[in-house]
Motif scaffolding. Structure first.
Motif, PDB file in Angstrom:
ATOM      1  N   TYR A  60     -60.049   7.158 -45.676  1.00 32.97           N
ATOM      2  CA  TYR A  60     -59.747   6.854 -44.277  1.00 32.97           C
ATOM      3  C   TYR A  60     -59.115   7.985 -43.476  1.00 32.97           C
ATOM      4  N   THR A  61     -58.831   9.122 -44.102  1.00 34.28           N
ATOM      5  CA  THR A  61     -58.222  10.228 -43.363  1.00 34.28           C
ATOM      6  C   THR A  61     -58.608  11.533 -44.056  1.00 34.28           C
ATOM      7  N   VAL A  62     -58.568  12.628 -43.316  1.00 31.05           N
ATOM      8  CA  VAL A  62     -59.117  13.880 -43.838  1.00 31.05           C
ATOM      9  C   VAL A  62     -58.096  15.006 -43.737  1.00 31.05           C
ATOM     10  N   SER A  63     -58.132  15.883 -44.747  1.00 24.32           N
ATOM     11  CA  SER A  63     -57.349  17.114 -44.757  1.00 24.32           C
ATOM     12  C   SER A  63     -57.874  18.073 -45.812  1.00 24.32           C
ATOM     13  N   LEU A  64     -58.310  17.533 -46.944  1.00 24.41           N
ATOM     14  CA  LEU A  64     -58.587  18.354 -48.120  1.00 24.41           C
ATOM     15  C   LEU A  64     -59.985  18.961 -48.144  1.00 24.41           C
ATOM     16  N   LEU A  65     -60.858  18.594 -47.206  1.00 23.28           N
ATOM     17  CA  LEU A  65     -62.224  19.114 -47.211  1.00 23.28           C
ATOM     18  C   LEU A  65     -62.202  20.633 -47.062  1.00 23.28           C
ATOM     19  N   GLN A  66     -62.859  21.318 -48.007  1.00 18.48           N
ATOM     20  CA  GLN A  66     -62.797  22.767 -48.095  1.00 18.48           C
ATOM     21  C   GLN A  66     -63.432  23.465 -46.887  1.00 18.48           C
ATOM     22  N   PRO A  67     -62.724  24.387 -46.248  1.00 16.13           N
ATOM     23  CA  PRO A  67     -63.287  25.116 -45.100  1.00 16.13           C
ATOM     24  C   PRO A  67     -64.597  25.829 -45.433  1.00 16.13           C
ATOM     25  N   LYS A  68     -64.721  26.365 -46.643  1.00 16.56           N
ATOM     26  CA  LYS A  68     -65.965  27.055 -47.030  1.00 16.56           C
ATOM     27  C   LYS A  68     -67.152  26.104 -46.963  1.00 16.56           C
ATOM     28  N   ILE A  69     -66.950  24.877 -47.404  1.00 19.14           N
ATOM     29  CA  ILE A  69     -68.025  23.891 -47.404  1.00 19.14           C
ATOM     30  C   ILE A  69     -68.375  23.484 -45.974  1.00 19.14           C
ATOM     31  N   ILE A  70     -67.353  23.290 -45.157  1.00 19.36           N
ATOM     32  CA  ILE A  70     -67.579  22.963 -43.751  1.00 19.36           C
ATOM     33  C   ILE A  70     -68.450  24.036 -43.109  1.00 19.36           C
ATOM     34  N   ALA A  71     -68.136  25.311 -43.399  1.00 18.93           N
ATOM     35  CA  ALA A  71     -68.892  26.420 -42.810  1.00 18.93           C
ATOM     36  C   ALA A  71     -70.294  26.519 -43.394  1.00 18.93           C
ATOM     37  N   ASP A  72     -70.397  26.446 -44.728  1.00 13.55           N
ATOM     38  CA  ASP A  72     -71.703  26.623 -45.378  1.00 13.55           C
ATOM     39  C   ASP A  72     -72.700  25.553 -44.951  1.00 13.55           C
ATOM     40  N   MET A  73     -72.225  24.318 -44.805  1.00 16.16           N
ATOM     41  CA  MET A  73     -73.117  23.215 -44.447  1.00 16.16           C
ATOM     42  C   MET A  73     -73.279  23.064 -42.933  1.00 16.16           C
ATOM     43  N   GLY A  74     -72.616  23.930 -42.173  1.00 20.61           N
ATOM     44  CA  GLY A  74     -72.737  23.895 -40.723  1.00 20.61           C
ATOM     45  C   GLY A  74     -72.276  22.589 -40.111  1.00 20.61           C
ATOM     46  N   LEU A  75     -71.192  22.023 -40.667  1.00 21.66           N
ATOM     47  CA  LEU A  75     -70.775  20.694 -40.221  1.00 21.66           C
ATOM     48  C   LEU A  75     -70.257  20.700 -38.784  1.00 21.66           C
ATOM     49  N   VAL A  76     -69.527  21.731 -38.399  1.00 26.46           N
ATOM     50  CA  VAL A  76     -69.001  21.778 -37.025  1.00 26.46           C
ATOM     51  C   VAL A  76     -70.160  21.850 -36.034  1.00 26.46           C
ATOM     52  N   GLU A  77     -71.153  22.689 -36.339  1.00 28.46           N
ATOM     53  CA  GLU A  77     -72.306  22.811 -35.455  1.00 28.46           C
ATOM     54  C   GLU A  77     -73.084  21.497 -35.368  1.00 28.46           C
ATOM     55  N   ARG A  78     -73.011  20.705 -36.414  1.00 29.90           N
ATOM     56  CA  ARG A  78     -73.721  19.416 -36.438  1.00 29.90           C
ATOM     57  C   ARG A  78     -72.933  18.302 -35.749  1.00 29.90           C
ATOM     58  N   GLY A  79     -71.646  18.559 -35.442  1.00 30.85           N
ATOM     59  CA  GLY A  79     -70.873  17.546 -34.729  1.00 30.85           C
ATOM     60  C   GLY A  79     -69.583  17.107 -35.394  1.00 30.85           C
ATOM     61  N   TYR A  80     -69.173  17.807 -36.461  1.00 30.47           N
ATOM     62  CA  TYR A  80     -67.918  17.470 -37.146  1.00 30.47           C
ATOM     63  C   TYR A  80     -66.732  17.804 -36.246  1.00 30.47           C
ATOM     64  N   ARG A  81     -65.900  16.803 -35.996  1.00 36.42           N
ATOM     65  CA  ARG A  81     -64.737  16.996 -35.129  1.00 36.42           C
ATOM     66  C   ARG A  81     -63.565  16.183 -35.660  1.00 36.42           C
ATOM     67  N   VAL A  82     -62.426  16.827 -35.779  1.00 36.53           N
ATOM     68  CA  VAL A  82     -61.229  16.178 -36.315  1.00 36.53           C
ATOM     69  C   VAL A  82     -60.099  16.260 -35.298  1.00 36.53           C
ATOM     70  N   ILE A  83     -59.448  15.125 -35.075  1.00 31.01           N
ATOM     71  CA  ILE A  83     -58.273  15.067 -34.204  1.00 31.01           C
ATOM     72  C   ILE A  83     -57.025  15.046 -35.082  1.00 31.01           C
ATOM     73  N   GLU A  84     -56.166  16.019 -34.879  1.00 31.52           N
ATOM     74  CA  GLU A  84     -54.930  16.082 -35.668  1.00 31.52           C
ATOM     75  C   GLU A  84     -53.961  14.988 -35.238  1.00 31.52           C
ATOM     76  N   ARG A  85     -53.173  14.534 -36.174  1.00 28.08           N
ATOM     77  CA  ARG A  85     -52.116  13.597 -35.832  1.00 28.08           C
ATOM     78  C   ARG A  85     -51.025  14.326 -35.041  1.00 28.08           C
ATOM     79  N   PRO A  86     -50.597  13.763 -33.908  1.00 30.01           N
ATOM     80  CA  PRO A  86     -49.526  14.417 -33.146  1.00 30.01           C
ATOM     81  C   PRO A  86     -48.206  14.411 -33.914  1.00 30.01           C
ATOM     82  N   LYS A  87     -48.000  13.379 -34.693  1.00 27.14           N
ATOM     83  CA  LYS A  87     -46.880  13.314 -35.630  1.00 27.14           C
ATOM     84  C   LYS A  87     -47.474  12.997 -37.001  1.00 27.14           C
TER      85      LYS A  87
END
Length: 535
Positions: A60-87
């Motif tokens: 139900y929440t994300v933090s541990l997903l490896q940046p290398k994998i995000i980049a290699d699979m082009g997830l941001v370009e495909r629409g991956y977006r994360v909103i940080e918790r303000p607290k």
């Protein structure tokens, strides 16, 4: 082998299976994923659980997903977006008291000063200690652990890991050894004096951990939850827009673009073993599919206890797997709400409702919850964390309404006295809601629909044996070169052609993608070696 047969068959379409499939396909292999459910993603899925209400029903929440994998699979370009918790975390304590962590170091120190000036002063050093240990975990996450009997490569991997550690100053080595061996209470008692502060940090030590904060080794679980990052910020957690299923949908799109075949509603009945090697799979409808590589993205207990005949496993390996511990003591609820909860200790809307709302005011409370579960099967006053993702993602609920994720501890994987979860689920739900109601009166009246997942339900729905969200206990005897067991730490099974890529391998649980990445490295390394050897 049939010309149309895949080079690799992957059991399970969870995020690690998708990551592994992507890297294999990108290298030119023909890959097929067999997923038992009608939706891809394993435990990282977004589903409608009540008409008009969607949520991340398991993870139900994300933090541990490896940046290398995000980049290699082009997830941001495909629409991956994360909103940080303000607290980061909000702890209602009762009697008008609360602790609100995160936002900045200065803001957290100001909050902590209300309970202990000494604790506020020690906070930077504590964060520095955690970060130095987390940095080691980040470095090791995409490394292949040394495997007993694994030859020169395993020896070199072990030497490399040891050098990382011995290059650290003595104080850092001392602190890291404590994190791996002490209980969370022992560790936190050495740093802080305030009960709420110790509760805020100690909560991470029991997330997905069927244990007390007094259990030796529980300090490591605390560390495991802080080695990730969000948008380049270390240790941050956040909400994926579209829910956790958005991650696996985007991964599936990357896989299919790379040529991966994904077959849904295709549960695997058994692994086919011939002459001591894995040669294929048999599905629930009796279809037999052969491949050179079989990659299991299911937990070790499910793989070795249910999908492989005991007679096919080496006796020593079977004995080790008999001792493999599963069961995270977790109970998940998804709630459709008519409005927002109102907490007595901090009434009204605010950033505290966008944080992790932790209803467990002390380490003693957490310990009693565990002791209750050991005695009765589930905590009479459970540990409850609530998130309200619809506050940052309005696609999850109708206008003016909300969804809440409740992650709850401690609930025994197996109930005592022959009781079964099907009969005790409703009583456990009442205990959970009683806790929330005690902090937010009127909460029950907001509920218009719910999904309740006991440990048994988590196993039945997602294949998590014992309801274990990590595919196996995260204790020192089941980490690094001993995950899942000694001799099978390098993502390879006990016989030729079988590999593992799930959270039951290094670096363990959470939505990291690292096991899938690392398993693919091993498979491709071997493939490259044999191609060179064959000329």
């Amino acid at each position: 082998m049939n010309a149309h047969a895949p080079d690799a068959l992957i059991i399970g379409g969870g995020h690690n299976g998708l990551v592994c499939a992507y890297y294999l396909a990108r290298a030119g292999m023909k890959v097929r994923i067999l997923e038992a459910r009608k939706v891809i993603g394993g435990a990282a899925v977004t589903e409608e659980f009540h008409p008009g209400f969607r949520n991340s029903t398991a993870s139900y929440t994300v933090s541990l997903l490896q940046p290398k994998i995000i980049a290699d699979m082009g997830l941001v370009e495909r629409g991956y977006r994360v909103i940080e918790r303000p607290k980061s975390n909000f702890l209602p304590l009762g009697g008008g008291e609360y602790l609100l962590m995160g936002g900045s170091l200065e803001a957290t120190q100001k909050e902590i000063t209300r309970f202990s000036a000494a604790d506020a002063a020690r906070l930077p050093a504590y964060y520095e200690m955690l970060e130095s240990a987390a940095a080691i975990l980040r470095e090791l996450a995409l490394e292949i652990p040394p495997n007993a009997g694994g030859g020169a490569a395993a020896v070199l991997a072990g030497i490399s890991a040891a050098r990382r550690f011995t290059r650290l100053p003595a104080q850092q080595q001392h602190d890291i050894l404590k994190l791996f061996t002490l209980s969370a209470r022992e560790l936190l008692d050495q740093w802080f004096e305030s009960t709420p502060v110790k509760a805020a940090f100690g909560f991470d030590s029991i997330v997905g951990n069927y244990a007390s904060p007094d259990t030796p080794g529980s300090a490591y679980v605390l560390l495991h939850h802080v080695f990730g990052e969000i948008n380049g910020k270390a240790g941050q957690w956040g909400h994926v827009i579209g829910g956790m299923g958005r991650i696996t949908q985007l991964m599936a799109a990357a896989c299919e673009e790379a040529g991966v075949e994904i077959r849904l509603q295709t549960p695997v009945r058994r692994l086919l073993v011939e002459n001591g090697a894995a040669v294929g799979l048999e599905t629930a409808n009796g279809e037999q599919i052969r491949a050179r590589k079989i990659v299991a993205n299911v937990g070790p207990k499910l793989l070795y206890d249910e999908l492989i005949d005991n007679a096919d496993l080496p006796a020593g390996f079977r004995r080790m797997m008999d001792g493999y511990q599963c069961g995270s003591g977790s109970f998940r609820m998804n709630l459709a709400l008519d409005g927002l909860p109102d907490f007595s200790d901090l009434p009204g809307p605010g950033d505290h409702l966008k944080s992790g709302i932790i209803m467990a005011p002390s380490l003693d409370y957490m310990d009693r919850a565990y002791q209750d579960a050991r005695r009765y099967g589930w905590a009479r006053k459970p540990v409850v964390e609530m998130l309200i993702p619809s506050l940052v993602d309005d696609s999850l609920a109708p206008a003016g309404q909300h969804v809440a994720s409740l992650f709850c501890q401690q609930f025994a994987p197996e109930l005592p006295e022959g009781r079964v979860w099907m009969h005790d689920r409703d009583a456990a739900v009442e205990a959970i809601l009683n806790v929330v109601e005690s902090h937010a009166p009127g909460f029950r009246k907001l509920i218009r629909g719910q999904m309740a997942l006991s440990p048994h339900d988590l196993e039945r729905k997602f294949g998590l044996v014992g309801g274990d969200i990590f595919h196996g206990r995260m204790s020192l005897d089941q980490l690094w070169a001993a995950r899942p067991v000694v001799g099978a730490a390098g993502y390879k099974g006990p016989f030729e052609g079988l590999y593992m890529c799930g959270s039951g391998t290094h670096p363990g649980g959470g939505v990291t993608g690292a096991p899938g990445h690392n398993a693919a490295r091993i498979i491709l390394r071997e493939r490259s070696f044999f191609r060179r050897w064959l000329g």
